[in-house]
Motif scaffolding. Structure first.
Motif, PDB file in Angstrom:
ATOM      1  N   SER A 163      31.019  24.524  15.023  1.00  0.00           N
ATOM      2  CA  SER A 163      32.190  23.907  15.650  1.00  0.00           C
ATOM      3  C   SER A 163      32.886  23.056  14.588  1.00  0.00           C
ATOM      4  N   TYR A 164      34.210  23.254  14.437  1.00  0.00           N
ATOM      5  CA  TYR A 164      34.924  22.549  13.377  1.00  0.00           C
ATOM      6  C   TYR A 164      36.277  22.053  13.871  1.00  0.00           C
ATOM      7  N   HIS A 165      36.858  21.149  13.093  1.00  0.00           N
ATOM      8  CA  HIS A 165      38.169  20.574  13.419  1.00  0.00           C
ATOM      9  C   HIS A 165      38.895  20.379  12.097  1.00  0.00           C
ATOM     10  N   LEU A 166      39.844  21.270  11.780  1.00  0.00           N
ATOM     11  CA  LEU A 166      40.573  21.142  10.524  1.00  0.00           C
ATOM     12  C   LEU A 166      41.513  19.941  10.569  1.00  0.00           C
ATOM     13  N   ASN A 167      41.827  19.437   9.396  1.00  0.00           N
ATOM     14  CA  ASN A 167      42.594  18.201   9.252  1.00  0.00           C
ATOM     15  C   ASN A 167      43.937  18.273   9.966  1.00  0.00           C
ATOM     16  N   TYR A 168      44.308  17.168  10.578  1.00  0.00           N
ATOM     17  CA  TYR A 168      45.538  17.110  11.377  1.00  0.00           C
ATOM     18  C   TYR A 168      46.797  17.050  10.514  1.00  0.00           C
ATOM     19  N   ALA A 169      46.754  16.285   9.420  1.00  0.00           N
ATOM     20  CA  ALA A 169      47.986  15.928   8.729  1.00  0.00           C
ATOM     21  C   ALA A 169      48.206  16.615   7.391  1.00  0.00           C
ATOM     22  N   SER A 170      47.173  17.210   6.805  1.00  0.00           N
ATOM     23  CA  SER A 170      47.278  17.701   5.434  1.00  0.00           C
ATOM     24  C   SER A 170      46.965  19.186   5.336  1.00  0.00           C
ATOM     25  N   SER A 171      47.964  19.979   4.964  1.00  0.00           N
ATOM     26  CA  SER A 171      47.734  21.413   4.798  1.00  0.00           C
ATOM     27  C   SER A 171      46.806  21.693   3.627  1.00  0.00           C
ATOM     28  N   SER A 172      46.874  20.882   2.576  1.00  0.00           N
ATOM     29  CA  SER A 172      45.995  21.100   1.424  1.00  0.00           C
ATOM     30  C   SER A 172      44.549  20.799   1.783  1.00  0.00           C
ATOM     31  N   ASN A 173      44.330  19.757   2.599  1.00  0.00           N
ATOM     32  CA  ASN A 173      42.965  19.458   3.019  1.00  0.00           C
ATOM     33  C   ASN A 173      42.432  20.527   3.966  1.00  0.00           C
ATOM     34  N   THR A 233      29.910  20.726  12.972  1.00  0.00           N
ATOM     35  CA  THR A 233      28.515  20.829  13.390  1.00  0.00           C
ATOM     36  C   THR A 233      28.128  22.297  13.306  1.00  0.00           C
ATOM     37  N   VAL A 234      27.090  22.594  12.528  1.00  0.00           N
ATOM     38  CA  VAL A 234      26.705  23.986  12.289  1.00  0.00           C
ATOM     39  C   VAL A 234      25.191  24.101  12.430  1.00  0.00           C
ATOM     40  N   GLN A 235      24.745  25.107  13.188  1.00  0.00           N
ATOM     41  CA  GLN A 235      23.312  25.334  13.319  1.00  0.00           C
ATOM     42  C   GLN A 235      23.003  26.813  13.429  1.00  0.00           C
ATOM     43  N   ARG A 236      21.760  27.131  13.169  1.00  0.00           N
ATOM     44  CA  ARG A 236      21.252  28.481  13.372  1.00  0.00           C
ATOM     45  C   ARG A 236      20.657  28.557  14.776  1.00  0.00           C
ATOM     46  N   LEU A 237      21.029  29.596  15.510  1.00  0.00           N
ATOM     47  CA  LEU A 237      20.491  29.806  16.850  1.00  0.00           C
ATOM     48  C   LEU A 237      19.906  31.206  16.939  1.00  0.00           C
TER      49      LEU A 237
END
Length: 298
Positions: A118-128, A98-102
């Motif tokens: 706010s971000y959440h990088l992939n749990y299982a894949s280093s390439s992803n 979720t990304v916004q300008r404030l």
């Protein structure tokens, strides 16, 4: 005045955990936050947005819930005014950001907004994870036209990296050894194949973001001010996942670093498996940075 921004990964957001949800949100409200970057905001938009509305009421903040309730950004309306959001955050995300300008209230009328994500990088894949981190860098490359100049929009991005910071900062938890991770699938989840064909613990997203000019603000404090508490672990030692580590991190554009005052890691044991990271920014300095942003010829 200090502006407080936090990361909070709270996976028990579902309506079936309402008492724990209330306990966690009361704790967050007690921290006096002005920005909150949430991950795993499950069920927030169910039942007509019942949990989304309840969170805003408890926190005293306005929220933007991202696609599939994976992430969210909350802001204090007395401090920030929304100036737009990204509806296309890229195709590679398993859990979209979720990304916004404030716009910081009190800045000059022509001052650029702050990009907050706010971000959440992939749990299982280093390439992803690497692909997702590459896309994060695009929010440190946003410019707007002003009086014949191109003006840069600073970025503050935070989330669950599911990977490790590059070692070397004073006080930073050491990278675990692969053999220290008892859960064998998790060994794969938290590592990648290096050029020599051997598995290495995954610090590639951190390295990539730093190369793109996004700085780990906790590492900045540890290296410039000797504040080793800033790099405290954000997840505890696990019998399956290995030693305590610092996977929840805030990254800021280089021009934001001089506004950073301190960082605190609040223990959320019993509420979440992630601790909450809070960075405090000097409002006057942030105002000055936004009023005098980096520019180049159009």
């Amino acid at each position: 005045m200090l502006i407080k921004a936090a990361i909070c990964n709270f996976e028990n957001n579902g309506a079936g955990n309402r008492s724990l949800w209330q306990e966690m949100h009361k704790k967050l409200a007690s921290l006096g936050l002005h920005l909150l970057l949430r991950q795993e905001v499950w069920d927030a938009q169910d039942n007509g947005g019942e949990l989304a509305d309840a969170a805003e009421a408890v926190l005293g903040m306005a929220g933007l819930i991202g696609e599939r309730s994976c992430t969210a950004v909350y802001h204090d309306p007395a401090i920030f005014t929304p100036a737009g959001e990204w509806t296309d955050t890229g195709p590679m995300w398993v859990l979209p950001p979720t990304v916004q300008r404030l716009r910081l209230n009190g800045t000059a009328p022509d001052a650029p907004p702050l990009i907050v994500g706010s971000y959440h990088l992939n749990y299982a894949s280093s390439s992803n994870r690497l692909s997702e981190a590459e896309w994060l860098t695009t929010w440190n490359d946003q410019w707007t036209q002003l009086d014949g100049r191109r003006v840069k929009l600073p970025a503050l991005l935070g989330g669950d990296n599911n990977s490790y910071p590059v070692p070397g900062a004073p006080g930073d938890p050491a990278l675990p050894l692969l053999e220290e991770i008892a859960d064998k699938p998790h060994r794969v989840h938290r590592s990648y194949i290096g050029p020599d064909g051997r598995r290495r613990m995954d610090d590639q997203p951190d390295q990539l973001l730093h190369t793109a000019g996004l700085h780990d603000v906790a590492r900045h404090l540890a290296t410039t001010k000797g504040d080793t508490t800033a790099v405290s672990p954000t997840v505890d030692t696990s019998p399956t996942h290995g030693p305590a580590s610092r996977i929840d991190r805030l990254y800021g554009s280089e021009e934001l670093l001089r506004a950073v005052h301190d960082i605190n890691v609040y223990d959320m044991t019993g509420k979440s498996d992630h601790h909450t990271v809070v960075v405090s920014l000097h409002r006057d300095t942030l105002t000055e940075i936004l009023n005098h942003p980096p520019t180049r010829k159009a």
